[in-house]
Design a protein around this motif. Structure first.
Motif, PDB file in Angstrom:
ATOM      1  N   UNK A 160       8.381  -6.895  14.322  1.00 43.74           N
ATOM      2  CA  UNK A 160       9.470  -7.191  13.396  1.00 43.74           C
ATOM      3  C   UNK A 160       9.207  -8.439  12.560  1.00 43.74           C
ATOM      4  N   UNK A 161       8.122  -9.170  12.884  1.00 45.62           N
ATOM      5  CA  UNK A 161       7.761 -10.318  12.060  1.00 45.62           C
ATOM      6  C   UNK A 161       7.131  -9.869  10.747  1.00 45.62           C
ATOM      7  N   UNK A 162       6.730  -8.603  10.683  1.00 52.98           N
ATOM      8  CA  UNK A 162       6.195  -8.039   9.445  1.00 52.98           C
ATOM      9  C   UNK A 162       7.367  -7.503   8.618  1.00 52.98           C
ATOM     10  N   UNK A 163       7.500  -7.902   7.391  1.00 52.22           N
ATOM     11  CA  UNK A 163       8.624  -7.426   6.580  1.00 52.22           C
ATOM     12  C   UNK A 163       8.666  -5.899   6.462  1.00 52.22           C
ATOM     13  N   UNK A 164       7.493  -5.291   6.331  1.00 53.77           N
ATOM     14  CA  UNK A 164       7.429  -3.840   6.222  1.00 53.77           C
ATOM     15  C   UNK A 164       6.334  -3.280   7.112  1.00 53.77           C
ATOM     16  N   UNK A 165       6.608  -2.148   7.719  1.00 52.94           N
ATOM     17  CA  UNK A 165       5.621  -1.375   8.460  1.00 52.94           C
ATOM     18  C   UNK A 165       5.630   0.045   7.895  1.00 52.94           C
ATOM     19  N   UNK A 166       4.482   0.685   7.994  1.00 51.95           N
ATOM     20  CA  UNK A 166       4.436   2.039   7.442  1.00 51.95           C
ATOM     21  C   UNK A 166       3.320   2.875   8.019  1.00 51.95           C
ATOM     22  N   UNK A 167       3.302   4.118   7.593  1.00 54.51           N
ATOM     23  CA  UNK A 167       2.227   5.043   7.931  1.00 54.51           C
ATOM     24  C   UNK A 167       1.623   5.574   6.637  1.00 54.51           C
ATOM     25  N   UNK A 168       0.311   5.616   6.615  1.00 54.58           N
ATOM     26  CA  UNK A 168      -0.445   6.203   5.519  1.00 54.58           C
ATOM     27  C   UNK A 168      -1.267   7.366   6.077  1.00 54.58           C
ATOM     28  N   UNK A 169      -1.835   8.169   5.201  1.00 52.93           N
ATOM     29  CA  UNK A 169      -2.744   9.215   5.640  1.00 52.93           C
ATOM     30  C   UNK A 169      -3.846   9.396   4.619  1.00 52.93           C
ATOM     31  N   UNK A 170      -4.996   9.872   5.124  1.00 49.74           N
ATOM     32  CA  UNK A 170      -6.130  10.167   4.255  1.00 49.74           C
ATOM     33  C   UNK A 170      -6.620  11.570   4.556  1.00 49.74           C
ATOM     34  N   UNK A 171      -6.257  12.542   3.707  1.00 43.09           N
ATOM     35  CA  UNK A 171      -6.829  13.886   3.879  1.00 43.09           C
ATOM     36  C   UNK A 171      -8.318  13.840   3.597  1.00 43.09           C
ATOM     37  N   UNK A 172      -9.076  14.734   4.175  1.00 39.85           N
ATOM     38  CA  UNK A 172     -10.520  14.743   3.976  1.00 39.85           C
ATOM     39  C   UNK A 172     -10.857  14.898   2.505  1.00 39.85           C
ATOM     40  N   UNK A 173     -11.695  14.010   2.022  1.00 36.01           N
ATOM     41  CA  UNK A 173     -12.129  14.081   0.629  1.00 36.01           C
ATOM     42  C   UNK A 173     -11.142  13.522  -0.367  1.00 36.01           C
ATOM     43  N   UNK A 174     -10.052  12.959   0.122  1.00 34.53           N
ATOM     44  CA  UNK A 174      -9.043  12.413  -0.784  1.00 34.53           C
ATOM     45  C   UNK A 174      -8.789  10.946  -0.472  1.00 34.53           C
ATOM     46  N   UNK A 175      -8.035  10.300  -1.344  1.00 34.29           N
ATOM     47  CA  UNK A 175      -7.721   8.889  -1.140  1.00 34.29           C
ATOM     48  C   UNK A 175      -6.546   8.731  -0.162  1.00 34.29           C
ATOM     49  N   UNK A 176      -6.471   7.555   0.431  1.00 33.16           N
ATOM     50  CA  UNK A 176      -5.364   7.250   1.330  1.00 33.16           C
ATOM     51  C   UNK A 176      -4.053   7.192   0.540  1.00 33.16           C
ATOM     52  N   UNK A 177      -3.002   7.735   1.130  1.00 35.80           N
ATOM     53  CA  UNK A 177      -1.706   7.778   0.453  1.00 35.80           C
ATOM     54  C   UNK A 177      -0.604   7.327   1.405  1.00 35.80           C
ATOM     55  N   UNK A 178       0.426   6.745   0.847  1.00 39.17           N
ATOM     56  CA  UNK A 178       1.545   6.300   1.671  1.00 39.17           C
ATOM     57  C   UNK A 178       2.367   7.510   2.085  1.00 39.17           C
ATOM     58  N   UNK A 179       2.817   7.500   3.334  1.00 42.62           N
ATOM     59  CA  UNK A 179       3.623   8.601   3.876  1.00 42.62           C
ATOM     60  C   UNK A 179       5.059   8.147   4.112  1.00 42.62           C
ATOM     61  N   UNK A 180       5.216   7.032   4.835  1.00 37.52           N
ATOM     62  CA  UNK A 180       6.550   6.549   5.176  1.00 37.52           C
ATOM     63  C   UNK A 180       6.495   5.049   5.368  1.00 37.52           C
TER      64      UNK A 180
END
Length: 126
Positions: free
Chosen positions: A29-49
């Motif tokens: 909780x000391x981090x203002x924001x937490x999230x999950x990203x994903x990287x499909x094979x052959x694609x760039x990493x993208x924000x999920x939530x």
């Protein structure tokens, strides 16, 4: 800099569910924001939530809205991504991420995230 570790990835059939967990070497909780990203094979990493830790406000990408839920257990200090009704296009490596600075009005801004875990593979078959 905190270290992040994901767990809970795996293989499921379309329509199934998985839950990813993320733990931190520091107080999450000391981090203002937490999230999950994903990287499909052959694609760039993208924000999920993304979760704004102070208020619990959340952001979801259009691809997962209504199917995924990001949450934080204050007692276990663990971040979760509940993934329901999974689709083959959800197949990717999923990363937990922390933002040392973030704005509640721009949770979708992926450039705010500076620390990432090693990733967990999620595979969805049709």
């Amino acid at each position: 800099q905190v270290r992040l570790q994901e767990s809970g990835g795996g293989s499921v059939q379309a329509g199934g569910s998985l839950r990813l967990s993320c733990v931190s070497s520091g107080f999450m909780s000391s981090q203002p924001c937490m999230g999950f990203f994903r990287r499909p094979e052959g694609k760039e990493r993208e924000v999920v939530a993304v979760r704004y830790m102070g208020t619990g406000s959340t952001y979801y990408s259009d691809q997962v809205k209504g199917r995924f839920t990001i949450s934080h257990d204050n007692i276990k200090d663990t971040l979760y991504l509940q993934m329901n009704n999974l689709k083959p296009e959800d197949t990717a490596i999923y990363y937990c991420a922390a933002a040392p600075h973030c704005a509640i009005w721009s949770l979708q801004d992926s450039s705010q995230f500076k620390t990432f875990g090693q990733g967990a593979q999620v595979s969805v078959s049709s």
